[in-house]
Design an enzyme around this catalytic site. Structure first.
Site, PDB file in Angstrom:
ATOM      1  N   ASP A 279       0.852  -1.193   0.000  1.00 24.23           N
ATOM      2  CA  ASP A 279       0.000   0.000   0.000  1.00 24.23           C
ATOM      3  C   ASP A 279       0.882   1.235   0.000  1.00 24.23           C
ATOM      4  OD1 ASP A 279      -2.290  -1.784   1.962  1.00 24.23           O
ATOM      5  OD2 ASP A 279      -2.751  -0.861   0.035  1.00 24.23           O
TER       6      ASP A 279
ATOM      7  N   ASP B  60     -10.463  -4.614  -1.437  1.00 19.93           N
ATOM      8  CA  ASP B  60      -9.453  -4.251  -0.451  1.00 19.93           C
ATOM      9  C   ASP B  60     -10.079  -3.356   0.603  1.00 19.93           C
ATOM     10  OD1 ASP B  60      -6.265  -2.415  -0.730  1.00 19.93           O
ATOM     11  OD2 ASP B  60      -7.386  -3.160   0.988  1.00 19.93           O
TER      12      ASP B  60
HETATM   13  C1  DX5 Z   1      -6.404   1.193   2.796  1.00 19.40           C
HETATM   14  C2  DX5 Z   1      -5.560  -0.042   2.694  1.00 19.40           C
HETATM   15  C3  DX5 Z   1      -6.194  -1.147   3.537  1.00 19.40           C
HETATM   16  C4  DX5 Z   1      -5.318  -2.344   3.649  1.00 19.40           C
HETATM   17  C5  DX5 Z   1      -6.103  -3.531   4.198  1.00 19.40           C
HETATM   18  O1  DX5 Z   1      -5.818   2.199   2.052  1.00 19.40           O
HETATM   19  O2  DX5 Z   1      -5.457  -0.439   1.326  1.00 19.40           O
HETATM   20  O3  DX5 Z   1      -7.411  -1.484   2.950  1.00 19.40           O
HETATM   21  O4  DX5 Z   1      -4.777  -2.643   2.445  1.00 19.40           O
HETATM   22  O5  DX5 Z   1      -6.447  -3.183   5.466  1.00 19.40           O
HETATM   23  P1  DX5 Z   1      -7.462  -4.074   6.344  1.00 19.40           P
HETATM   24  O6  DX5 Z   1      -7.492  -5.466   5.778  1.00 19.40           O
HETATM   25  O7  DX5 Z   1      -6.856  -4.025   7.718  1.00 19.40           O
HETATM   26  O8  DX5 Z   1      -8.785  -3.403   6.237  1.00 19.40           O
END
Ligand code: DX5
Length: 228
Positions: free
Chosen positions: A36, A178
Site C-alpha cells: 500500500d 481491499d
Molecule cells: C487502505 C488499505 C487497507 C489495507 C487492508 O488504504 O489499502 O485497505 O490494504 O487493510 P485491512 O485489511 O486491515 O482493512
C-alpha cells in the site's frame, strides 16, 4: 475465469521486522503481496518508497503489486517496477488521462490496474478494461488499515464483474477488493464477483496464526465466489 487469490496488505506488519513478515506471509500460503503505497497527499498517510519494497524482493518469489494511492502515479511508476513490482494499481481519481497512464505502465513491461474509491462509479473503468489485468474496488476509504468493510460496495463489485464478463474478459481481468476483508466479510465480496481478496488486519489478528487466517478466508471466498 481467474482463480481465487489471497493478497495480504503489508500495511499492518511490524515494520521493524518487515523482511521476516514477508517470509512468514510466503510460508502462510498467500498468492501475492500487496504494497500500500501512500504519498501523504492523495491519502493522509505516508508509507513505502520503492527502496523499501526492493529491499524485500529477494526474500520471496511471490508477485508484488503496488497499490499506488498517490497523486502522480506516472511520476515514479518505473521506480516501483525496478523495485520488483509486476503490477501497478493506479487510482482513477488521480488520473486526468487514465488510458495514457495505463498505457505508460504497460509499456514498462508490467501489468496495470485501476482502483476505485468508494464514491467513484464503476463506469470510470468502462473504457479501459482492454488495458488492465485487474480492477480494484475499494471497500474502505483508502489510507488506513483496520477499517470496517463497506458492504454497500457489493452492488458495485457485481457491476464491475458484469462489465468484465460482458466484455468477455473474465480470463484476463481480475476483480480485487481491499478493505475490511475478513472471514466474516469475504463471502459477500466473493459472491458479488471478487476473485482477489486483499486482507491486512484480519490476517495478523487471527489467534491461530497467519496460515489459518489465509486458509479460512480462501475457503470462505472459494465457497462463495460467483462469476456472472
Ligand atoms: C487502505 C488499505 C487497507 C489495507 C487492508 O488504504 O489499502 O485497505 O490494504 O487493510 P485491512 O485489511 O486491515 O482493512
Amino acid at each position: 475465469m481467474k482463480p481465487i487469490q489471497i493478497a495480504p496488505s503489508v500495511l499492518p506488519v511490524d515494520f521493524s521486522r518487515l523482511g521476516d513478515a514477508i517470509c512468514e506471509l510466503d510460508s502462510a500460503g498467500v498468492d501475492l503481496i500487496q504494497w500500500d503505497v501512500m504519498d501523504g497527499q492523495f491519502v493522509p498517510n505516508l508509507t513505502f518508497g520503492p527502496d523499501i519494497i526492493a529491499s524485500t524482493r529477494a526474500l520471496t518469489k511471490l508477485p508484488f503489486e503496488a497499490h499506488l494511492m498517490v497523486l502522480t502515479p506516472e511520476a515514479m511508476a518505473s521506480r516501483y517496477v525496478e523495485a520488483g513490482c509486476s503490477r501497478l494499481i493506479v487510482h482513477a481519481e488521480a488520473c486526468s488521462n487514465l488510458r495514457h497512464t495505463l498505457e505508460t505502465i504497460n509499456a514498462l513491461g508490467v501489468t496495470s490496474a485501476v482502483a476505485l474509491n468508494p464514491e467513484t462509479d464503476a463506469s470510470a473503468v468502462a473504457d479501459v478494461l482492454d488495458l488492465v489485468d485487474l480492477i480494484l474496488v475499494m471497500t474502505v476509504r483508502p489510507g488506513f488499515g483496520g477499517q470496517k468493510y463497506i458492504q454497500t460496495m457489493e452492488p458495485k463489485i457485481a457491476q464491475v464483474r458484469k462489465m468484465i464478463s460482458e466484455a468477455k474478459l473474465d480470463d484476463k481481468v481480475n476483480l480485487e477488493v481491499d478493505g475490511g476483508i475478513s472471514v466474516d466479510t469475504v463471502a459477500g465480496a466473493a459472491k458479488s464477483g471478487a476473485n482477489i481478496l486483499v486482507a491486512g488486519s484480519a490476517l495478523f489478528k487471527d489467534p491461530k496464526g497467519l496460515t489459518h487466517a489465509v486458509q479460512q478466508i480462501r475457503q470462505t471466498a472459494t465457497a462463495s465466489f460467483v462469476a456472472n
